[in-house]
Design an enzyme around this catalytic site. Structure first.
Site, PDB file in Angstrom:
ATOM      1  N   LYS A 147       0.837  -1.204   0.000  1.00  0.00           N
ATOM      2  CA  LYS A 147       0.000   0.000   0.000  1.00  0.00           C
ATOM      3  C   LYS A 147       0.871   1.252   0.000  1.00  0.00           C
ATOM      4  O   LYS A 147       1.770   1.408   0.828  1.00  0.00           O
ATOM      5  CB  LYS A 147      -0.921   0.045   1.223  1.00  0.00           C
ATOM      6  CG  LYS A 147      -1.782   1.312   1.282  1.00  0.00           C
ATOM      7  CD  LYS A 147      -2.712   1.341   2.479  1.00  0.00           C
ATOM      8  CE  LYS A 147      -3.534   2.625   2.485  1.00  0.00           C
ATOM      9  NZ  LYS A 147      -4.479   2.684   3.621  1.00  0.00           N
ATOM     10  N   GLU A 200     -10.587  11.627  10.769  1.00  0.00           N
ATOM     11  CA  GLU A 200      -9.788  10.532  11.328  1.00  0.00           C
ATOM     12  C   GLU A 200      -9.090  10.912  12.621  1.00  0.00           C
ATOM     13  O   GLU A 200      -8.388  11.927  12.692  1.00  0.00           O
ATOM     14  CB  GLU A 200      -8.735  10.076  10.298  1.00  0.00           C
ATOM     15  CG  GLU A 200      -7.915   8.891  10.776  1.00  0.00           C
ATOM     16  CD  GLU A 200      -6.867   8.447   9.763  1.00  0.00           C
ATOM     17  OE1 GLU A 200      -6.056   7.576  10.111  1.00  0.00           O
ATOM     18  OE2 GLU A 200      -6.857   8.969   8.643  1.00  0.00           O
ATOM     19  N   GLU A 255      -7.323  -2.463   1.804  1.00  0.00           N
ATOM     20  CA  GLU A 255      -6.775  -1.174   2.211  1.00  0.00           C
ATOM     21  C   GLU A 255      -6.934  -0.982   3.721  1.00  0.00           C
ATOM     22  O   GLU A 255      -6.009  -0.540   4.417  1.00  0.00           O
ATOM     23  CB  GLU A 255      -7.471  -0.043   1.443  1.00  0.00           C
ATOM     24  CG  GLU A 255      -6.845   1.314   1.675  1.00  0.00           C
ATOM     25  CD  GLU A 255      -7.546   2.434   0.907  1.00  0.00           C
ATOM     26  OE1 GLU A 255      -7.323   3.595   1.274  1.00  0.00           O
ATOM     27  OE2 GLU A 255      -8.308   2.150  -0.030  1.00  0.00           O
ATOM     28  N   GLU A 258     -12.007   9.874  -6.553  1.00  0.00           N
ATOM     29  CA  GLU A 258     -12.078   9.884  -5.088  1.00  0.00           C
ATOM     30  C   GLU A 258     -11.416  11.139  -4.519  1.00  0.00           C
ATOM     31  O   GLU A 258     -11.904  11.740  -3.559  1.00  0.00           O
ATOM     32  CB  GLU A 258     -11.409   8.633  -4.513  1.00  0.00           C
ATOM     33  CG  GLU A 258     -11.484   8.548  -2.995  1.00  0.00           C
ATOM     34  CD  GLU A 258     -10.861   7.279  -2.450  1.00  0.00           C
ATOM     35  OE1 GLU A 258     -10.075   7.382  -1.484  1.00  0.00           O
ATOM     36  OE2 GLU A 258     -11.152   6.183  -2.973  1.00  0.00           O
TER      37      GLU A 258
END
EC number: 5.4.4.2
Length: 441
Positions: free
Chosen positions: A199, A249, A293, A426
């Site tokens: 990733k 977050e 992910e 996105e």
């Protein structure tokens, strides 16, 4: 008999402090009335200016001015926290942040790490509002400390309504371009690259140029009204530059030895109605690429926390719904060993795998080589630290603003199965809320 204003009350209490014999941290506080903390913050002449509100329901809202102590290293901050705790009494809150990648050049006026104890705090909570004056009696001259505090109180002015957001015409430039982005994604998803780096989080800077940008505090006020489930922050170290954001977050929240963090990764859009919204959420939880992910994120967090904790527990995957997006989230709870400090946590946890990739060093090597824009404090850390508790957010969904430019940042986790065009869309979705406020939605 005329009632004293909150500033006059604090000035009187400041005059009553002894100039000798006081040691450690002192906070003088008085109730006050305020309609809008951002309106109060915007009209003041003092710098730095900071704003912070956690995403938790009923969270205290902080507006802060000036500086008593400031630290550009976690070690120095931790030493000061320990020294003040040893003296005892009420303990202060420090506010500030850290860059995404301290080893690379950052934004000019934003150090790699900077936390400060503000001189003035205005807090809004469920019981009302409180104006506080912070002082520190250590090796500095007590007379000078009291004089500086008086000067800061004298400089305070009454709040005023925030200016209205005015429409501007912006010139837009994306860095990287969509063509460059596609090339990056194909490199990261090449099987040879995935074999050692599953990733990489790639980011984009959208630079909006105009002769005069919007007032940052007015922009933040409008932004936060549509981002109730997010953290809200803003900082101005100087009059002509600001960093604001509404990130969803959490880096971590610590109450004593108990720590809460999360794996927030995997994204889809919101639906047109409740039925479509639920279909999209169900598809997101079942999607292999997005599940991978999220898995990359929580596995690294668990690996990082295990040496620092006596117990670590992870919850089930669920959907976090925001205004324009839905994310996969897993909550993680840990009981920290008694000697674990915020310095250790901040030396280990950021950059999170949600913004930095897995494994960290090889993922960062790719972004250092390819990204030409400076992330600075984007995808870094911002929040509050104290001896008893700390609460910090990951600084995504943010804007870096100066007199002629607004820089918006968005990132996407690139894993096996990522498609360049889908990931580019996105990025646009992640900046859609603030773009609409700027009249570009």
């Amino acid at each position: 008999m005329q009632t004293k204003s909150p500033v006059e009350v604090l000035q009187h209490r400041l005059d009553s402090l002894p100039e000798t014999g006081t040691n450690g941290f002192v906070r003088l506080s008085t109730p006050c009335q305020v309609e809008n903390l951002l309106g109060w913050l915007n009209i003041q002449s003092m710098y730095p200016r900071l704003y912070w509100q956690s995403r938790d329901a009923g969270a205290v809202e902080y507006a802060a001015l000036g500086v008593v102590n400031a630290f550009d290293s976690l070690a120095a901050l931790e030493a000061d926290l320990a020294a003040l705790a040893a003296v005892g009494g009420e303990q202060p809150d420090f506010f500030g942040g850290m860059a995404f990648d301290p080893s690379t050049p950052g934004w000019e006026h934003f150090p790699a790490c900077h936390f400060l104890l503000p001189r003035i705090e205005l807090t809004c909570h469920q019981g009302g509002a409180t104006l506080s004056l912070n002082l520190c009696f250590d090796d500095r001259c007590p007379k000078d400390e009291i004089a500086q505090a008086h000067a800061c109180l004298d400089a305070l002015v009454a709040e005023q309504p925030l200016p209205r957001l005015k429409p501007h015409v912006y010139q837009r430039e994306d860095r990287p371009s969509q063509q460059e982005w596609a090339a990056w994604v194909w490199q990261v998803t090449n099987p040879d690259h995935l074999a050692h780096t599953p990733k990489v989080v790639l980011s984009r800077e959208t630079c909006l140029t105009t002769p005069k940008t919007s007032n940052p505090w007015a922009l933040l006020s409008r932004w936060q009204s549509g981002a109730a489930d997010c953290f809200h922050f803003g900082v101005q170290f100087s009059p002509h530059e600001a960093f604001i954001g509404c990130p969803p977050e959490r880096l971590y929240k610590r109450e004593g030895r108990h720590l809460i963090t999360e794996a927030l990764a995997g994204t889809t859009r919101r639906g047109r109605d409740a039925q479509q919204d639920q279909v999209l959420a169900t598809e997101l939880l079942a999607d292999k690429k997005n599940t991978l992910e999220n898995q990359c994120v929580y596995q690294q967090i668990l690996t990082q926390l295990e040496p620092l904790s006596s117990q670590v527990q992870m919850g089930e995957a669920h959907i976090m719904k925001l205004r324009s997006l839905q994310h996969i989230r897993r909550l993680i709870h840990a009981e920290l060993h008694s000697d674990v400090s915020d310095q250790q946590l901040l030396s280990v946890l950021p950059p999170t795998p949600a913004v930095g990739g897995v494994p960290r060093e090889s993922a960062l090597a790719f972004t250092r080589q390819h990204e030409r824009h400076q992330r600075g404090w984007y995808s870094g850390v911002f929040g509050r630290i104290s001896h008893a508790s700390s609460d910090l957010a990951v600084t995504i969904r943010c804007a870096h603003i100066d007199s002629e430019t607004i820089r918006l940042y968005a990132g996407a986790g690139i894993v096996a199965g990522s498609q360049p065009d889908e990931e580019w869309r996105e990025l646009d979705t992640k900046i859609a809320d603030i773009m609409s406020l700027l009249g570009m939605g």
